[in-house]
Write a protein that holds these residues in place. Sequence first.
Motif, short mmCIF file in Angstrom:
data_model
loop_
_atom_site.label_atom_id
_atom_site.label_comp_id
_atom_site.label_asym_id
_atom_site.label_seq_id
_atom_site.Cartn_x
_atom_site.Cartn_y
_atom_site.Cartn_z
N LEU A 83 -3.90 -14.71 12.24
CA LEU A 83 -3.64 -13.38 11.68
C LEU A 83 -3.05 -13.49 10.27
CD1 LEU A 83 -3.67 -10.35 11.96
CD2 LEU A 83 -1.49 -10.46 13.18
N ALA A 84 -2.15 -14.46 10.07
CA ALA A 84 -1.56 -14.65 8.75
C ALA A 84 -2.62 -15.02 7.72
CB ALA A 84 -0.48 -15.73 8.81
N LEU A 85 -3.55 -15.89 8.12
CA LEU A 85 -4.63 -16.29 7.21
C LEU A 85 -5.61 -15.15 6.96
CD1 LEU A 85 -5.25 -19.91 8.53
CD2 LEU A 85 -4.23 -19.26 6.34
N PHE A 86 -5.81 -14.31 7.98
CA PHE A 86 -6.66 -13.13 7.78
C PHE A 86 -6.03 -12.18 6.76
CE2 PHE A 86 -7.71 -8.72 8.77
CZ PHE A 86 -9.10 -8.76 8.73
N VAL A 131 6.01 -18.62 4.48
CA VAL A 131 6.18 -18.57 5.94
C VAL A 131 5.43 -19.73 6.60
CG1 VAL A 131 5.64 -17.22 8.01
CG2 VAL A 131 6.55 -16.08 5.98
N ALA A 132 4.22 -20.01 6.13
CA ALA A 132 3.40 -21.07 6.73
C ALA A 132 4.03 -22.45 6.53
CB ALA A 132 1.99 -21.02 6.15
N THR A 151 2.64 -16.51 19.61
CA THR A 151 1.97 -15.35 19.04
C THR A 151 2.27 -15.30 17.53
OG1 THR A 151 3.84 -13.84 19.33
CG2 THR A 151 2.31 -14.10 21.20
N PHE A 152 1.66 -14.36 16.86
CA PHE A 152 1.92 -14.19 15.43
C PHE A 152 3.40 -13.91 15.17
CE2 PHE A 152 2.43 -11.08 11.94
CZ PHE A 152 2.04 -11.88 10.88
N TRP A 153 4.02 -13.11 16.03
CA TRP A 153 5.41 -12.71 15.82
C TRP A 153 6.37 -13.87 16.01
CZ3 TRP A 153 5.10 -8.51 13.29
CH2 TRP A 153 4.08 -7.59 13.57
N ASP A 154 5.94 -14.90 16.77
CA ASP A 154 6.79 -16.08 16.93
C ASP A 154 6.92 -16.87 15.63
OD1 ASP A 154 7.21 -15.58 19.65
OD2 ASP A 154 5.37 -16.63 20.21
N LEU A 155 6.00 -16.65 14.70
CA LEU A 155 6.04 -17.34 13.42
C LEU A 155 7.05 -16.72 12.47
CD1 LEU A 155 2.18 -17.70 12.84
CD2 LEU A 155 3.73 -19.42 13.82
N LEU A 156 7.46 -15.49 12.76
CA LEU A 156 8.33 -14.74 11.86
C LEU A 156 9.78 -14.85 12.32
CD1 LEU A 156 6.11 -11.56 11.40
CD2 LEU A 156 6.11 -13.69 10.06
#
Length: 333
Positions: A83-86, A131-132, A151-156
Amino acid sequence: MDLNTLWFILITVLFTGFFILEGFDYGVGMTLPFLDTEEDRLMAIRSIAPVWDGNEVWMITAGGALFAAFPHAYATMFSAFYLALFLMLFALILRGAGLELRGKDNNRLWRHGFDWAIAIGSALPALLWGVAVTNLLAGIAIDDHMIYQGTFWDLLRPYTLFGGLTFLLVFLFHGIAFLRLRIADERMTSSLLDGQRIIGILAAFVFVICGVMTLHDTDMTASVPAVIALVLAAVTFLLSCLFSAVHACGKSFFMSTCAIALTTIAFFLALFPRIMVSTLGADLSLTIYNASSTPYTLQIMTVAAGILVPIVLCYQAWSYYIFRKRVTREDIA
């Protein structure tokens, strides 16, 4: 040195070049809506117009090198950060469209709208890259099948979000330093200096805090060279802010370039020999050995890179030399 290590070094060099070159591109793009006049905005765009799309090639080359040398890491990374890359791809398309279409109509709303498109398309990738990169070292949930379990939110997380903010502010400062170096207009450069002072103070503060958080929230302290590189990065960035304040534009840009390079090198040194850190167990991390291509593939790719990379570097250096002239109001007229 084996080929796995050689390709890790090459990917480090490619990402370092990308963050340096695309960093000032992003920074220039973020300034557009806040410049005083239409002429100022045109000069800012003219300063990066010959090189911005070439600078993005470094990202493509780095991604291609990662895919060729370490396909398992490439697959895990792109699925974990999907999702971040999108969002990043959407932002880059928005930015590219803005740079290409802005001058197609003289309508004020048309140009102002694309100014914001370029600014958002520059700020969002800068934030997401921060972030990445911090997630790679802090670690994500990778299982024994090299599959991301979060999930995507775990990256934040607080640390990674602060890393994103650091990248954004440092790139913005780097971009203003580039503009002051490339624009031959006293009124505009004086106006840029006022903004750079404020951004420099904010960027220096978050840079140092992010460095402290990196040493606390990751295992970077296990690598002495990485810690030294990170400390040097903080010192060179503070020097860049000082040189900016005394109107030494060239030294300021050089020091911000060194700060970005040293930060990138510090993170890759801390990662080595890992590529992605797993929070589910140290033995589940992806390394340059368990995520690599076959030795034969690495041999073929090494020959190809040895031939093509120097050609690309020479061509890009030549293009910067050709477009080395500073931008003036007469150029816009």
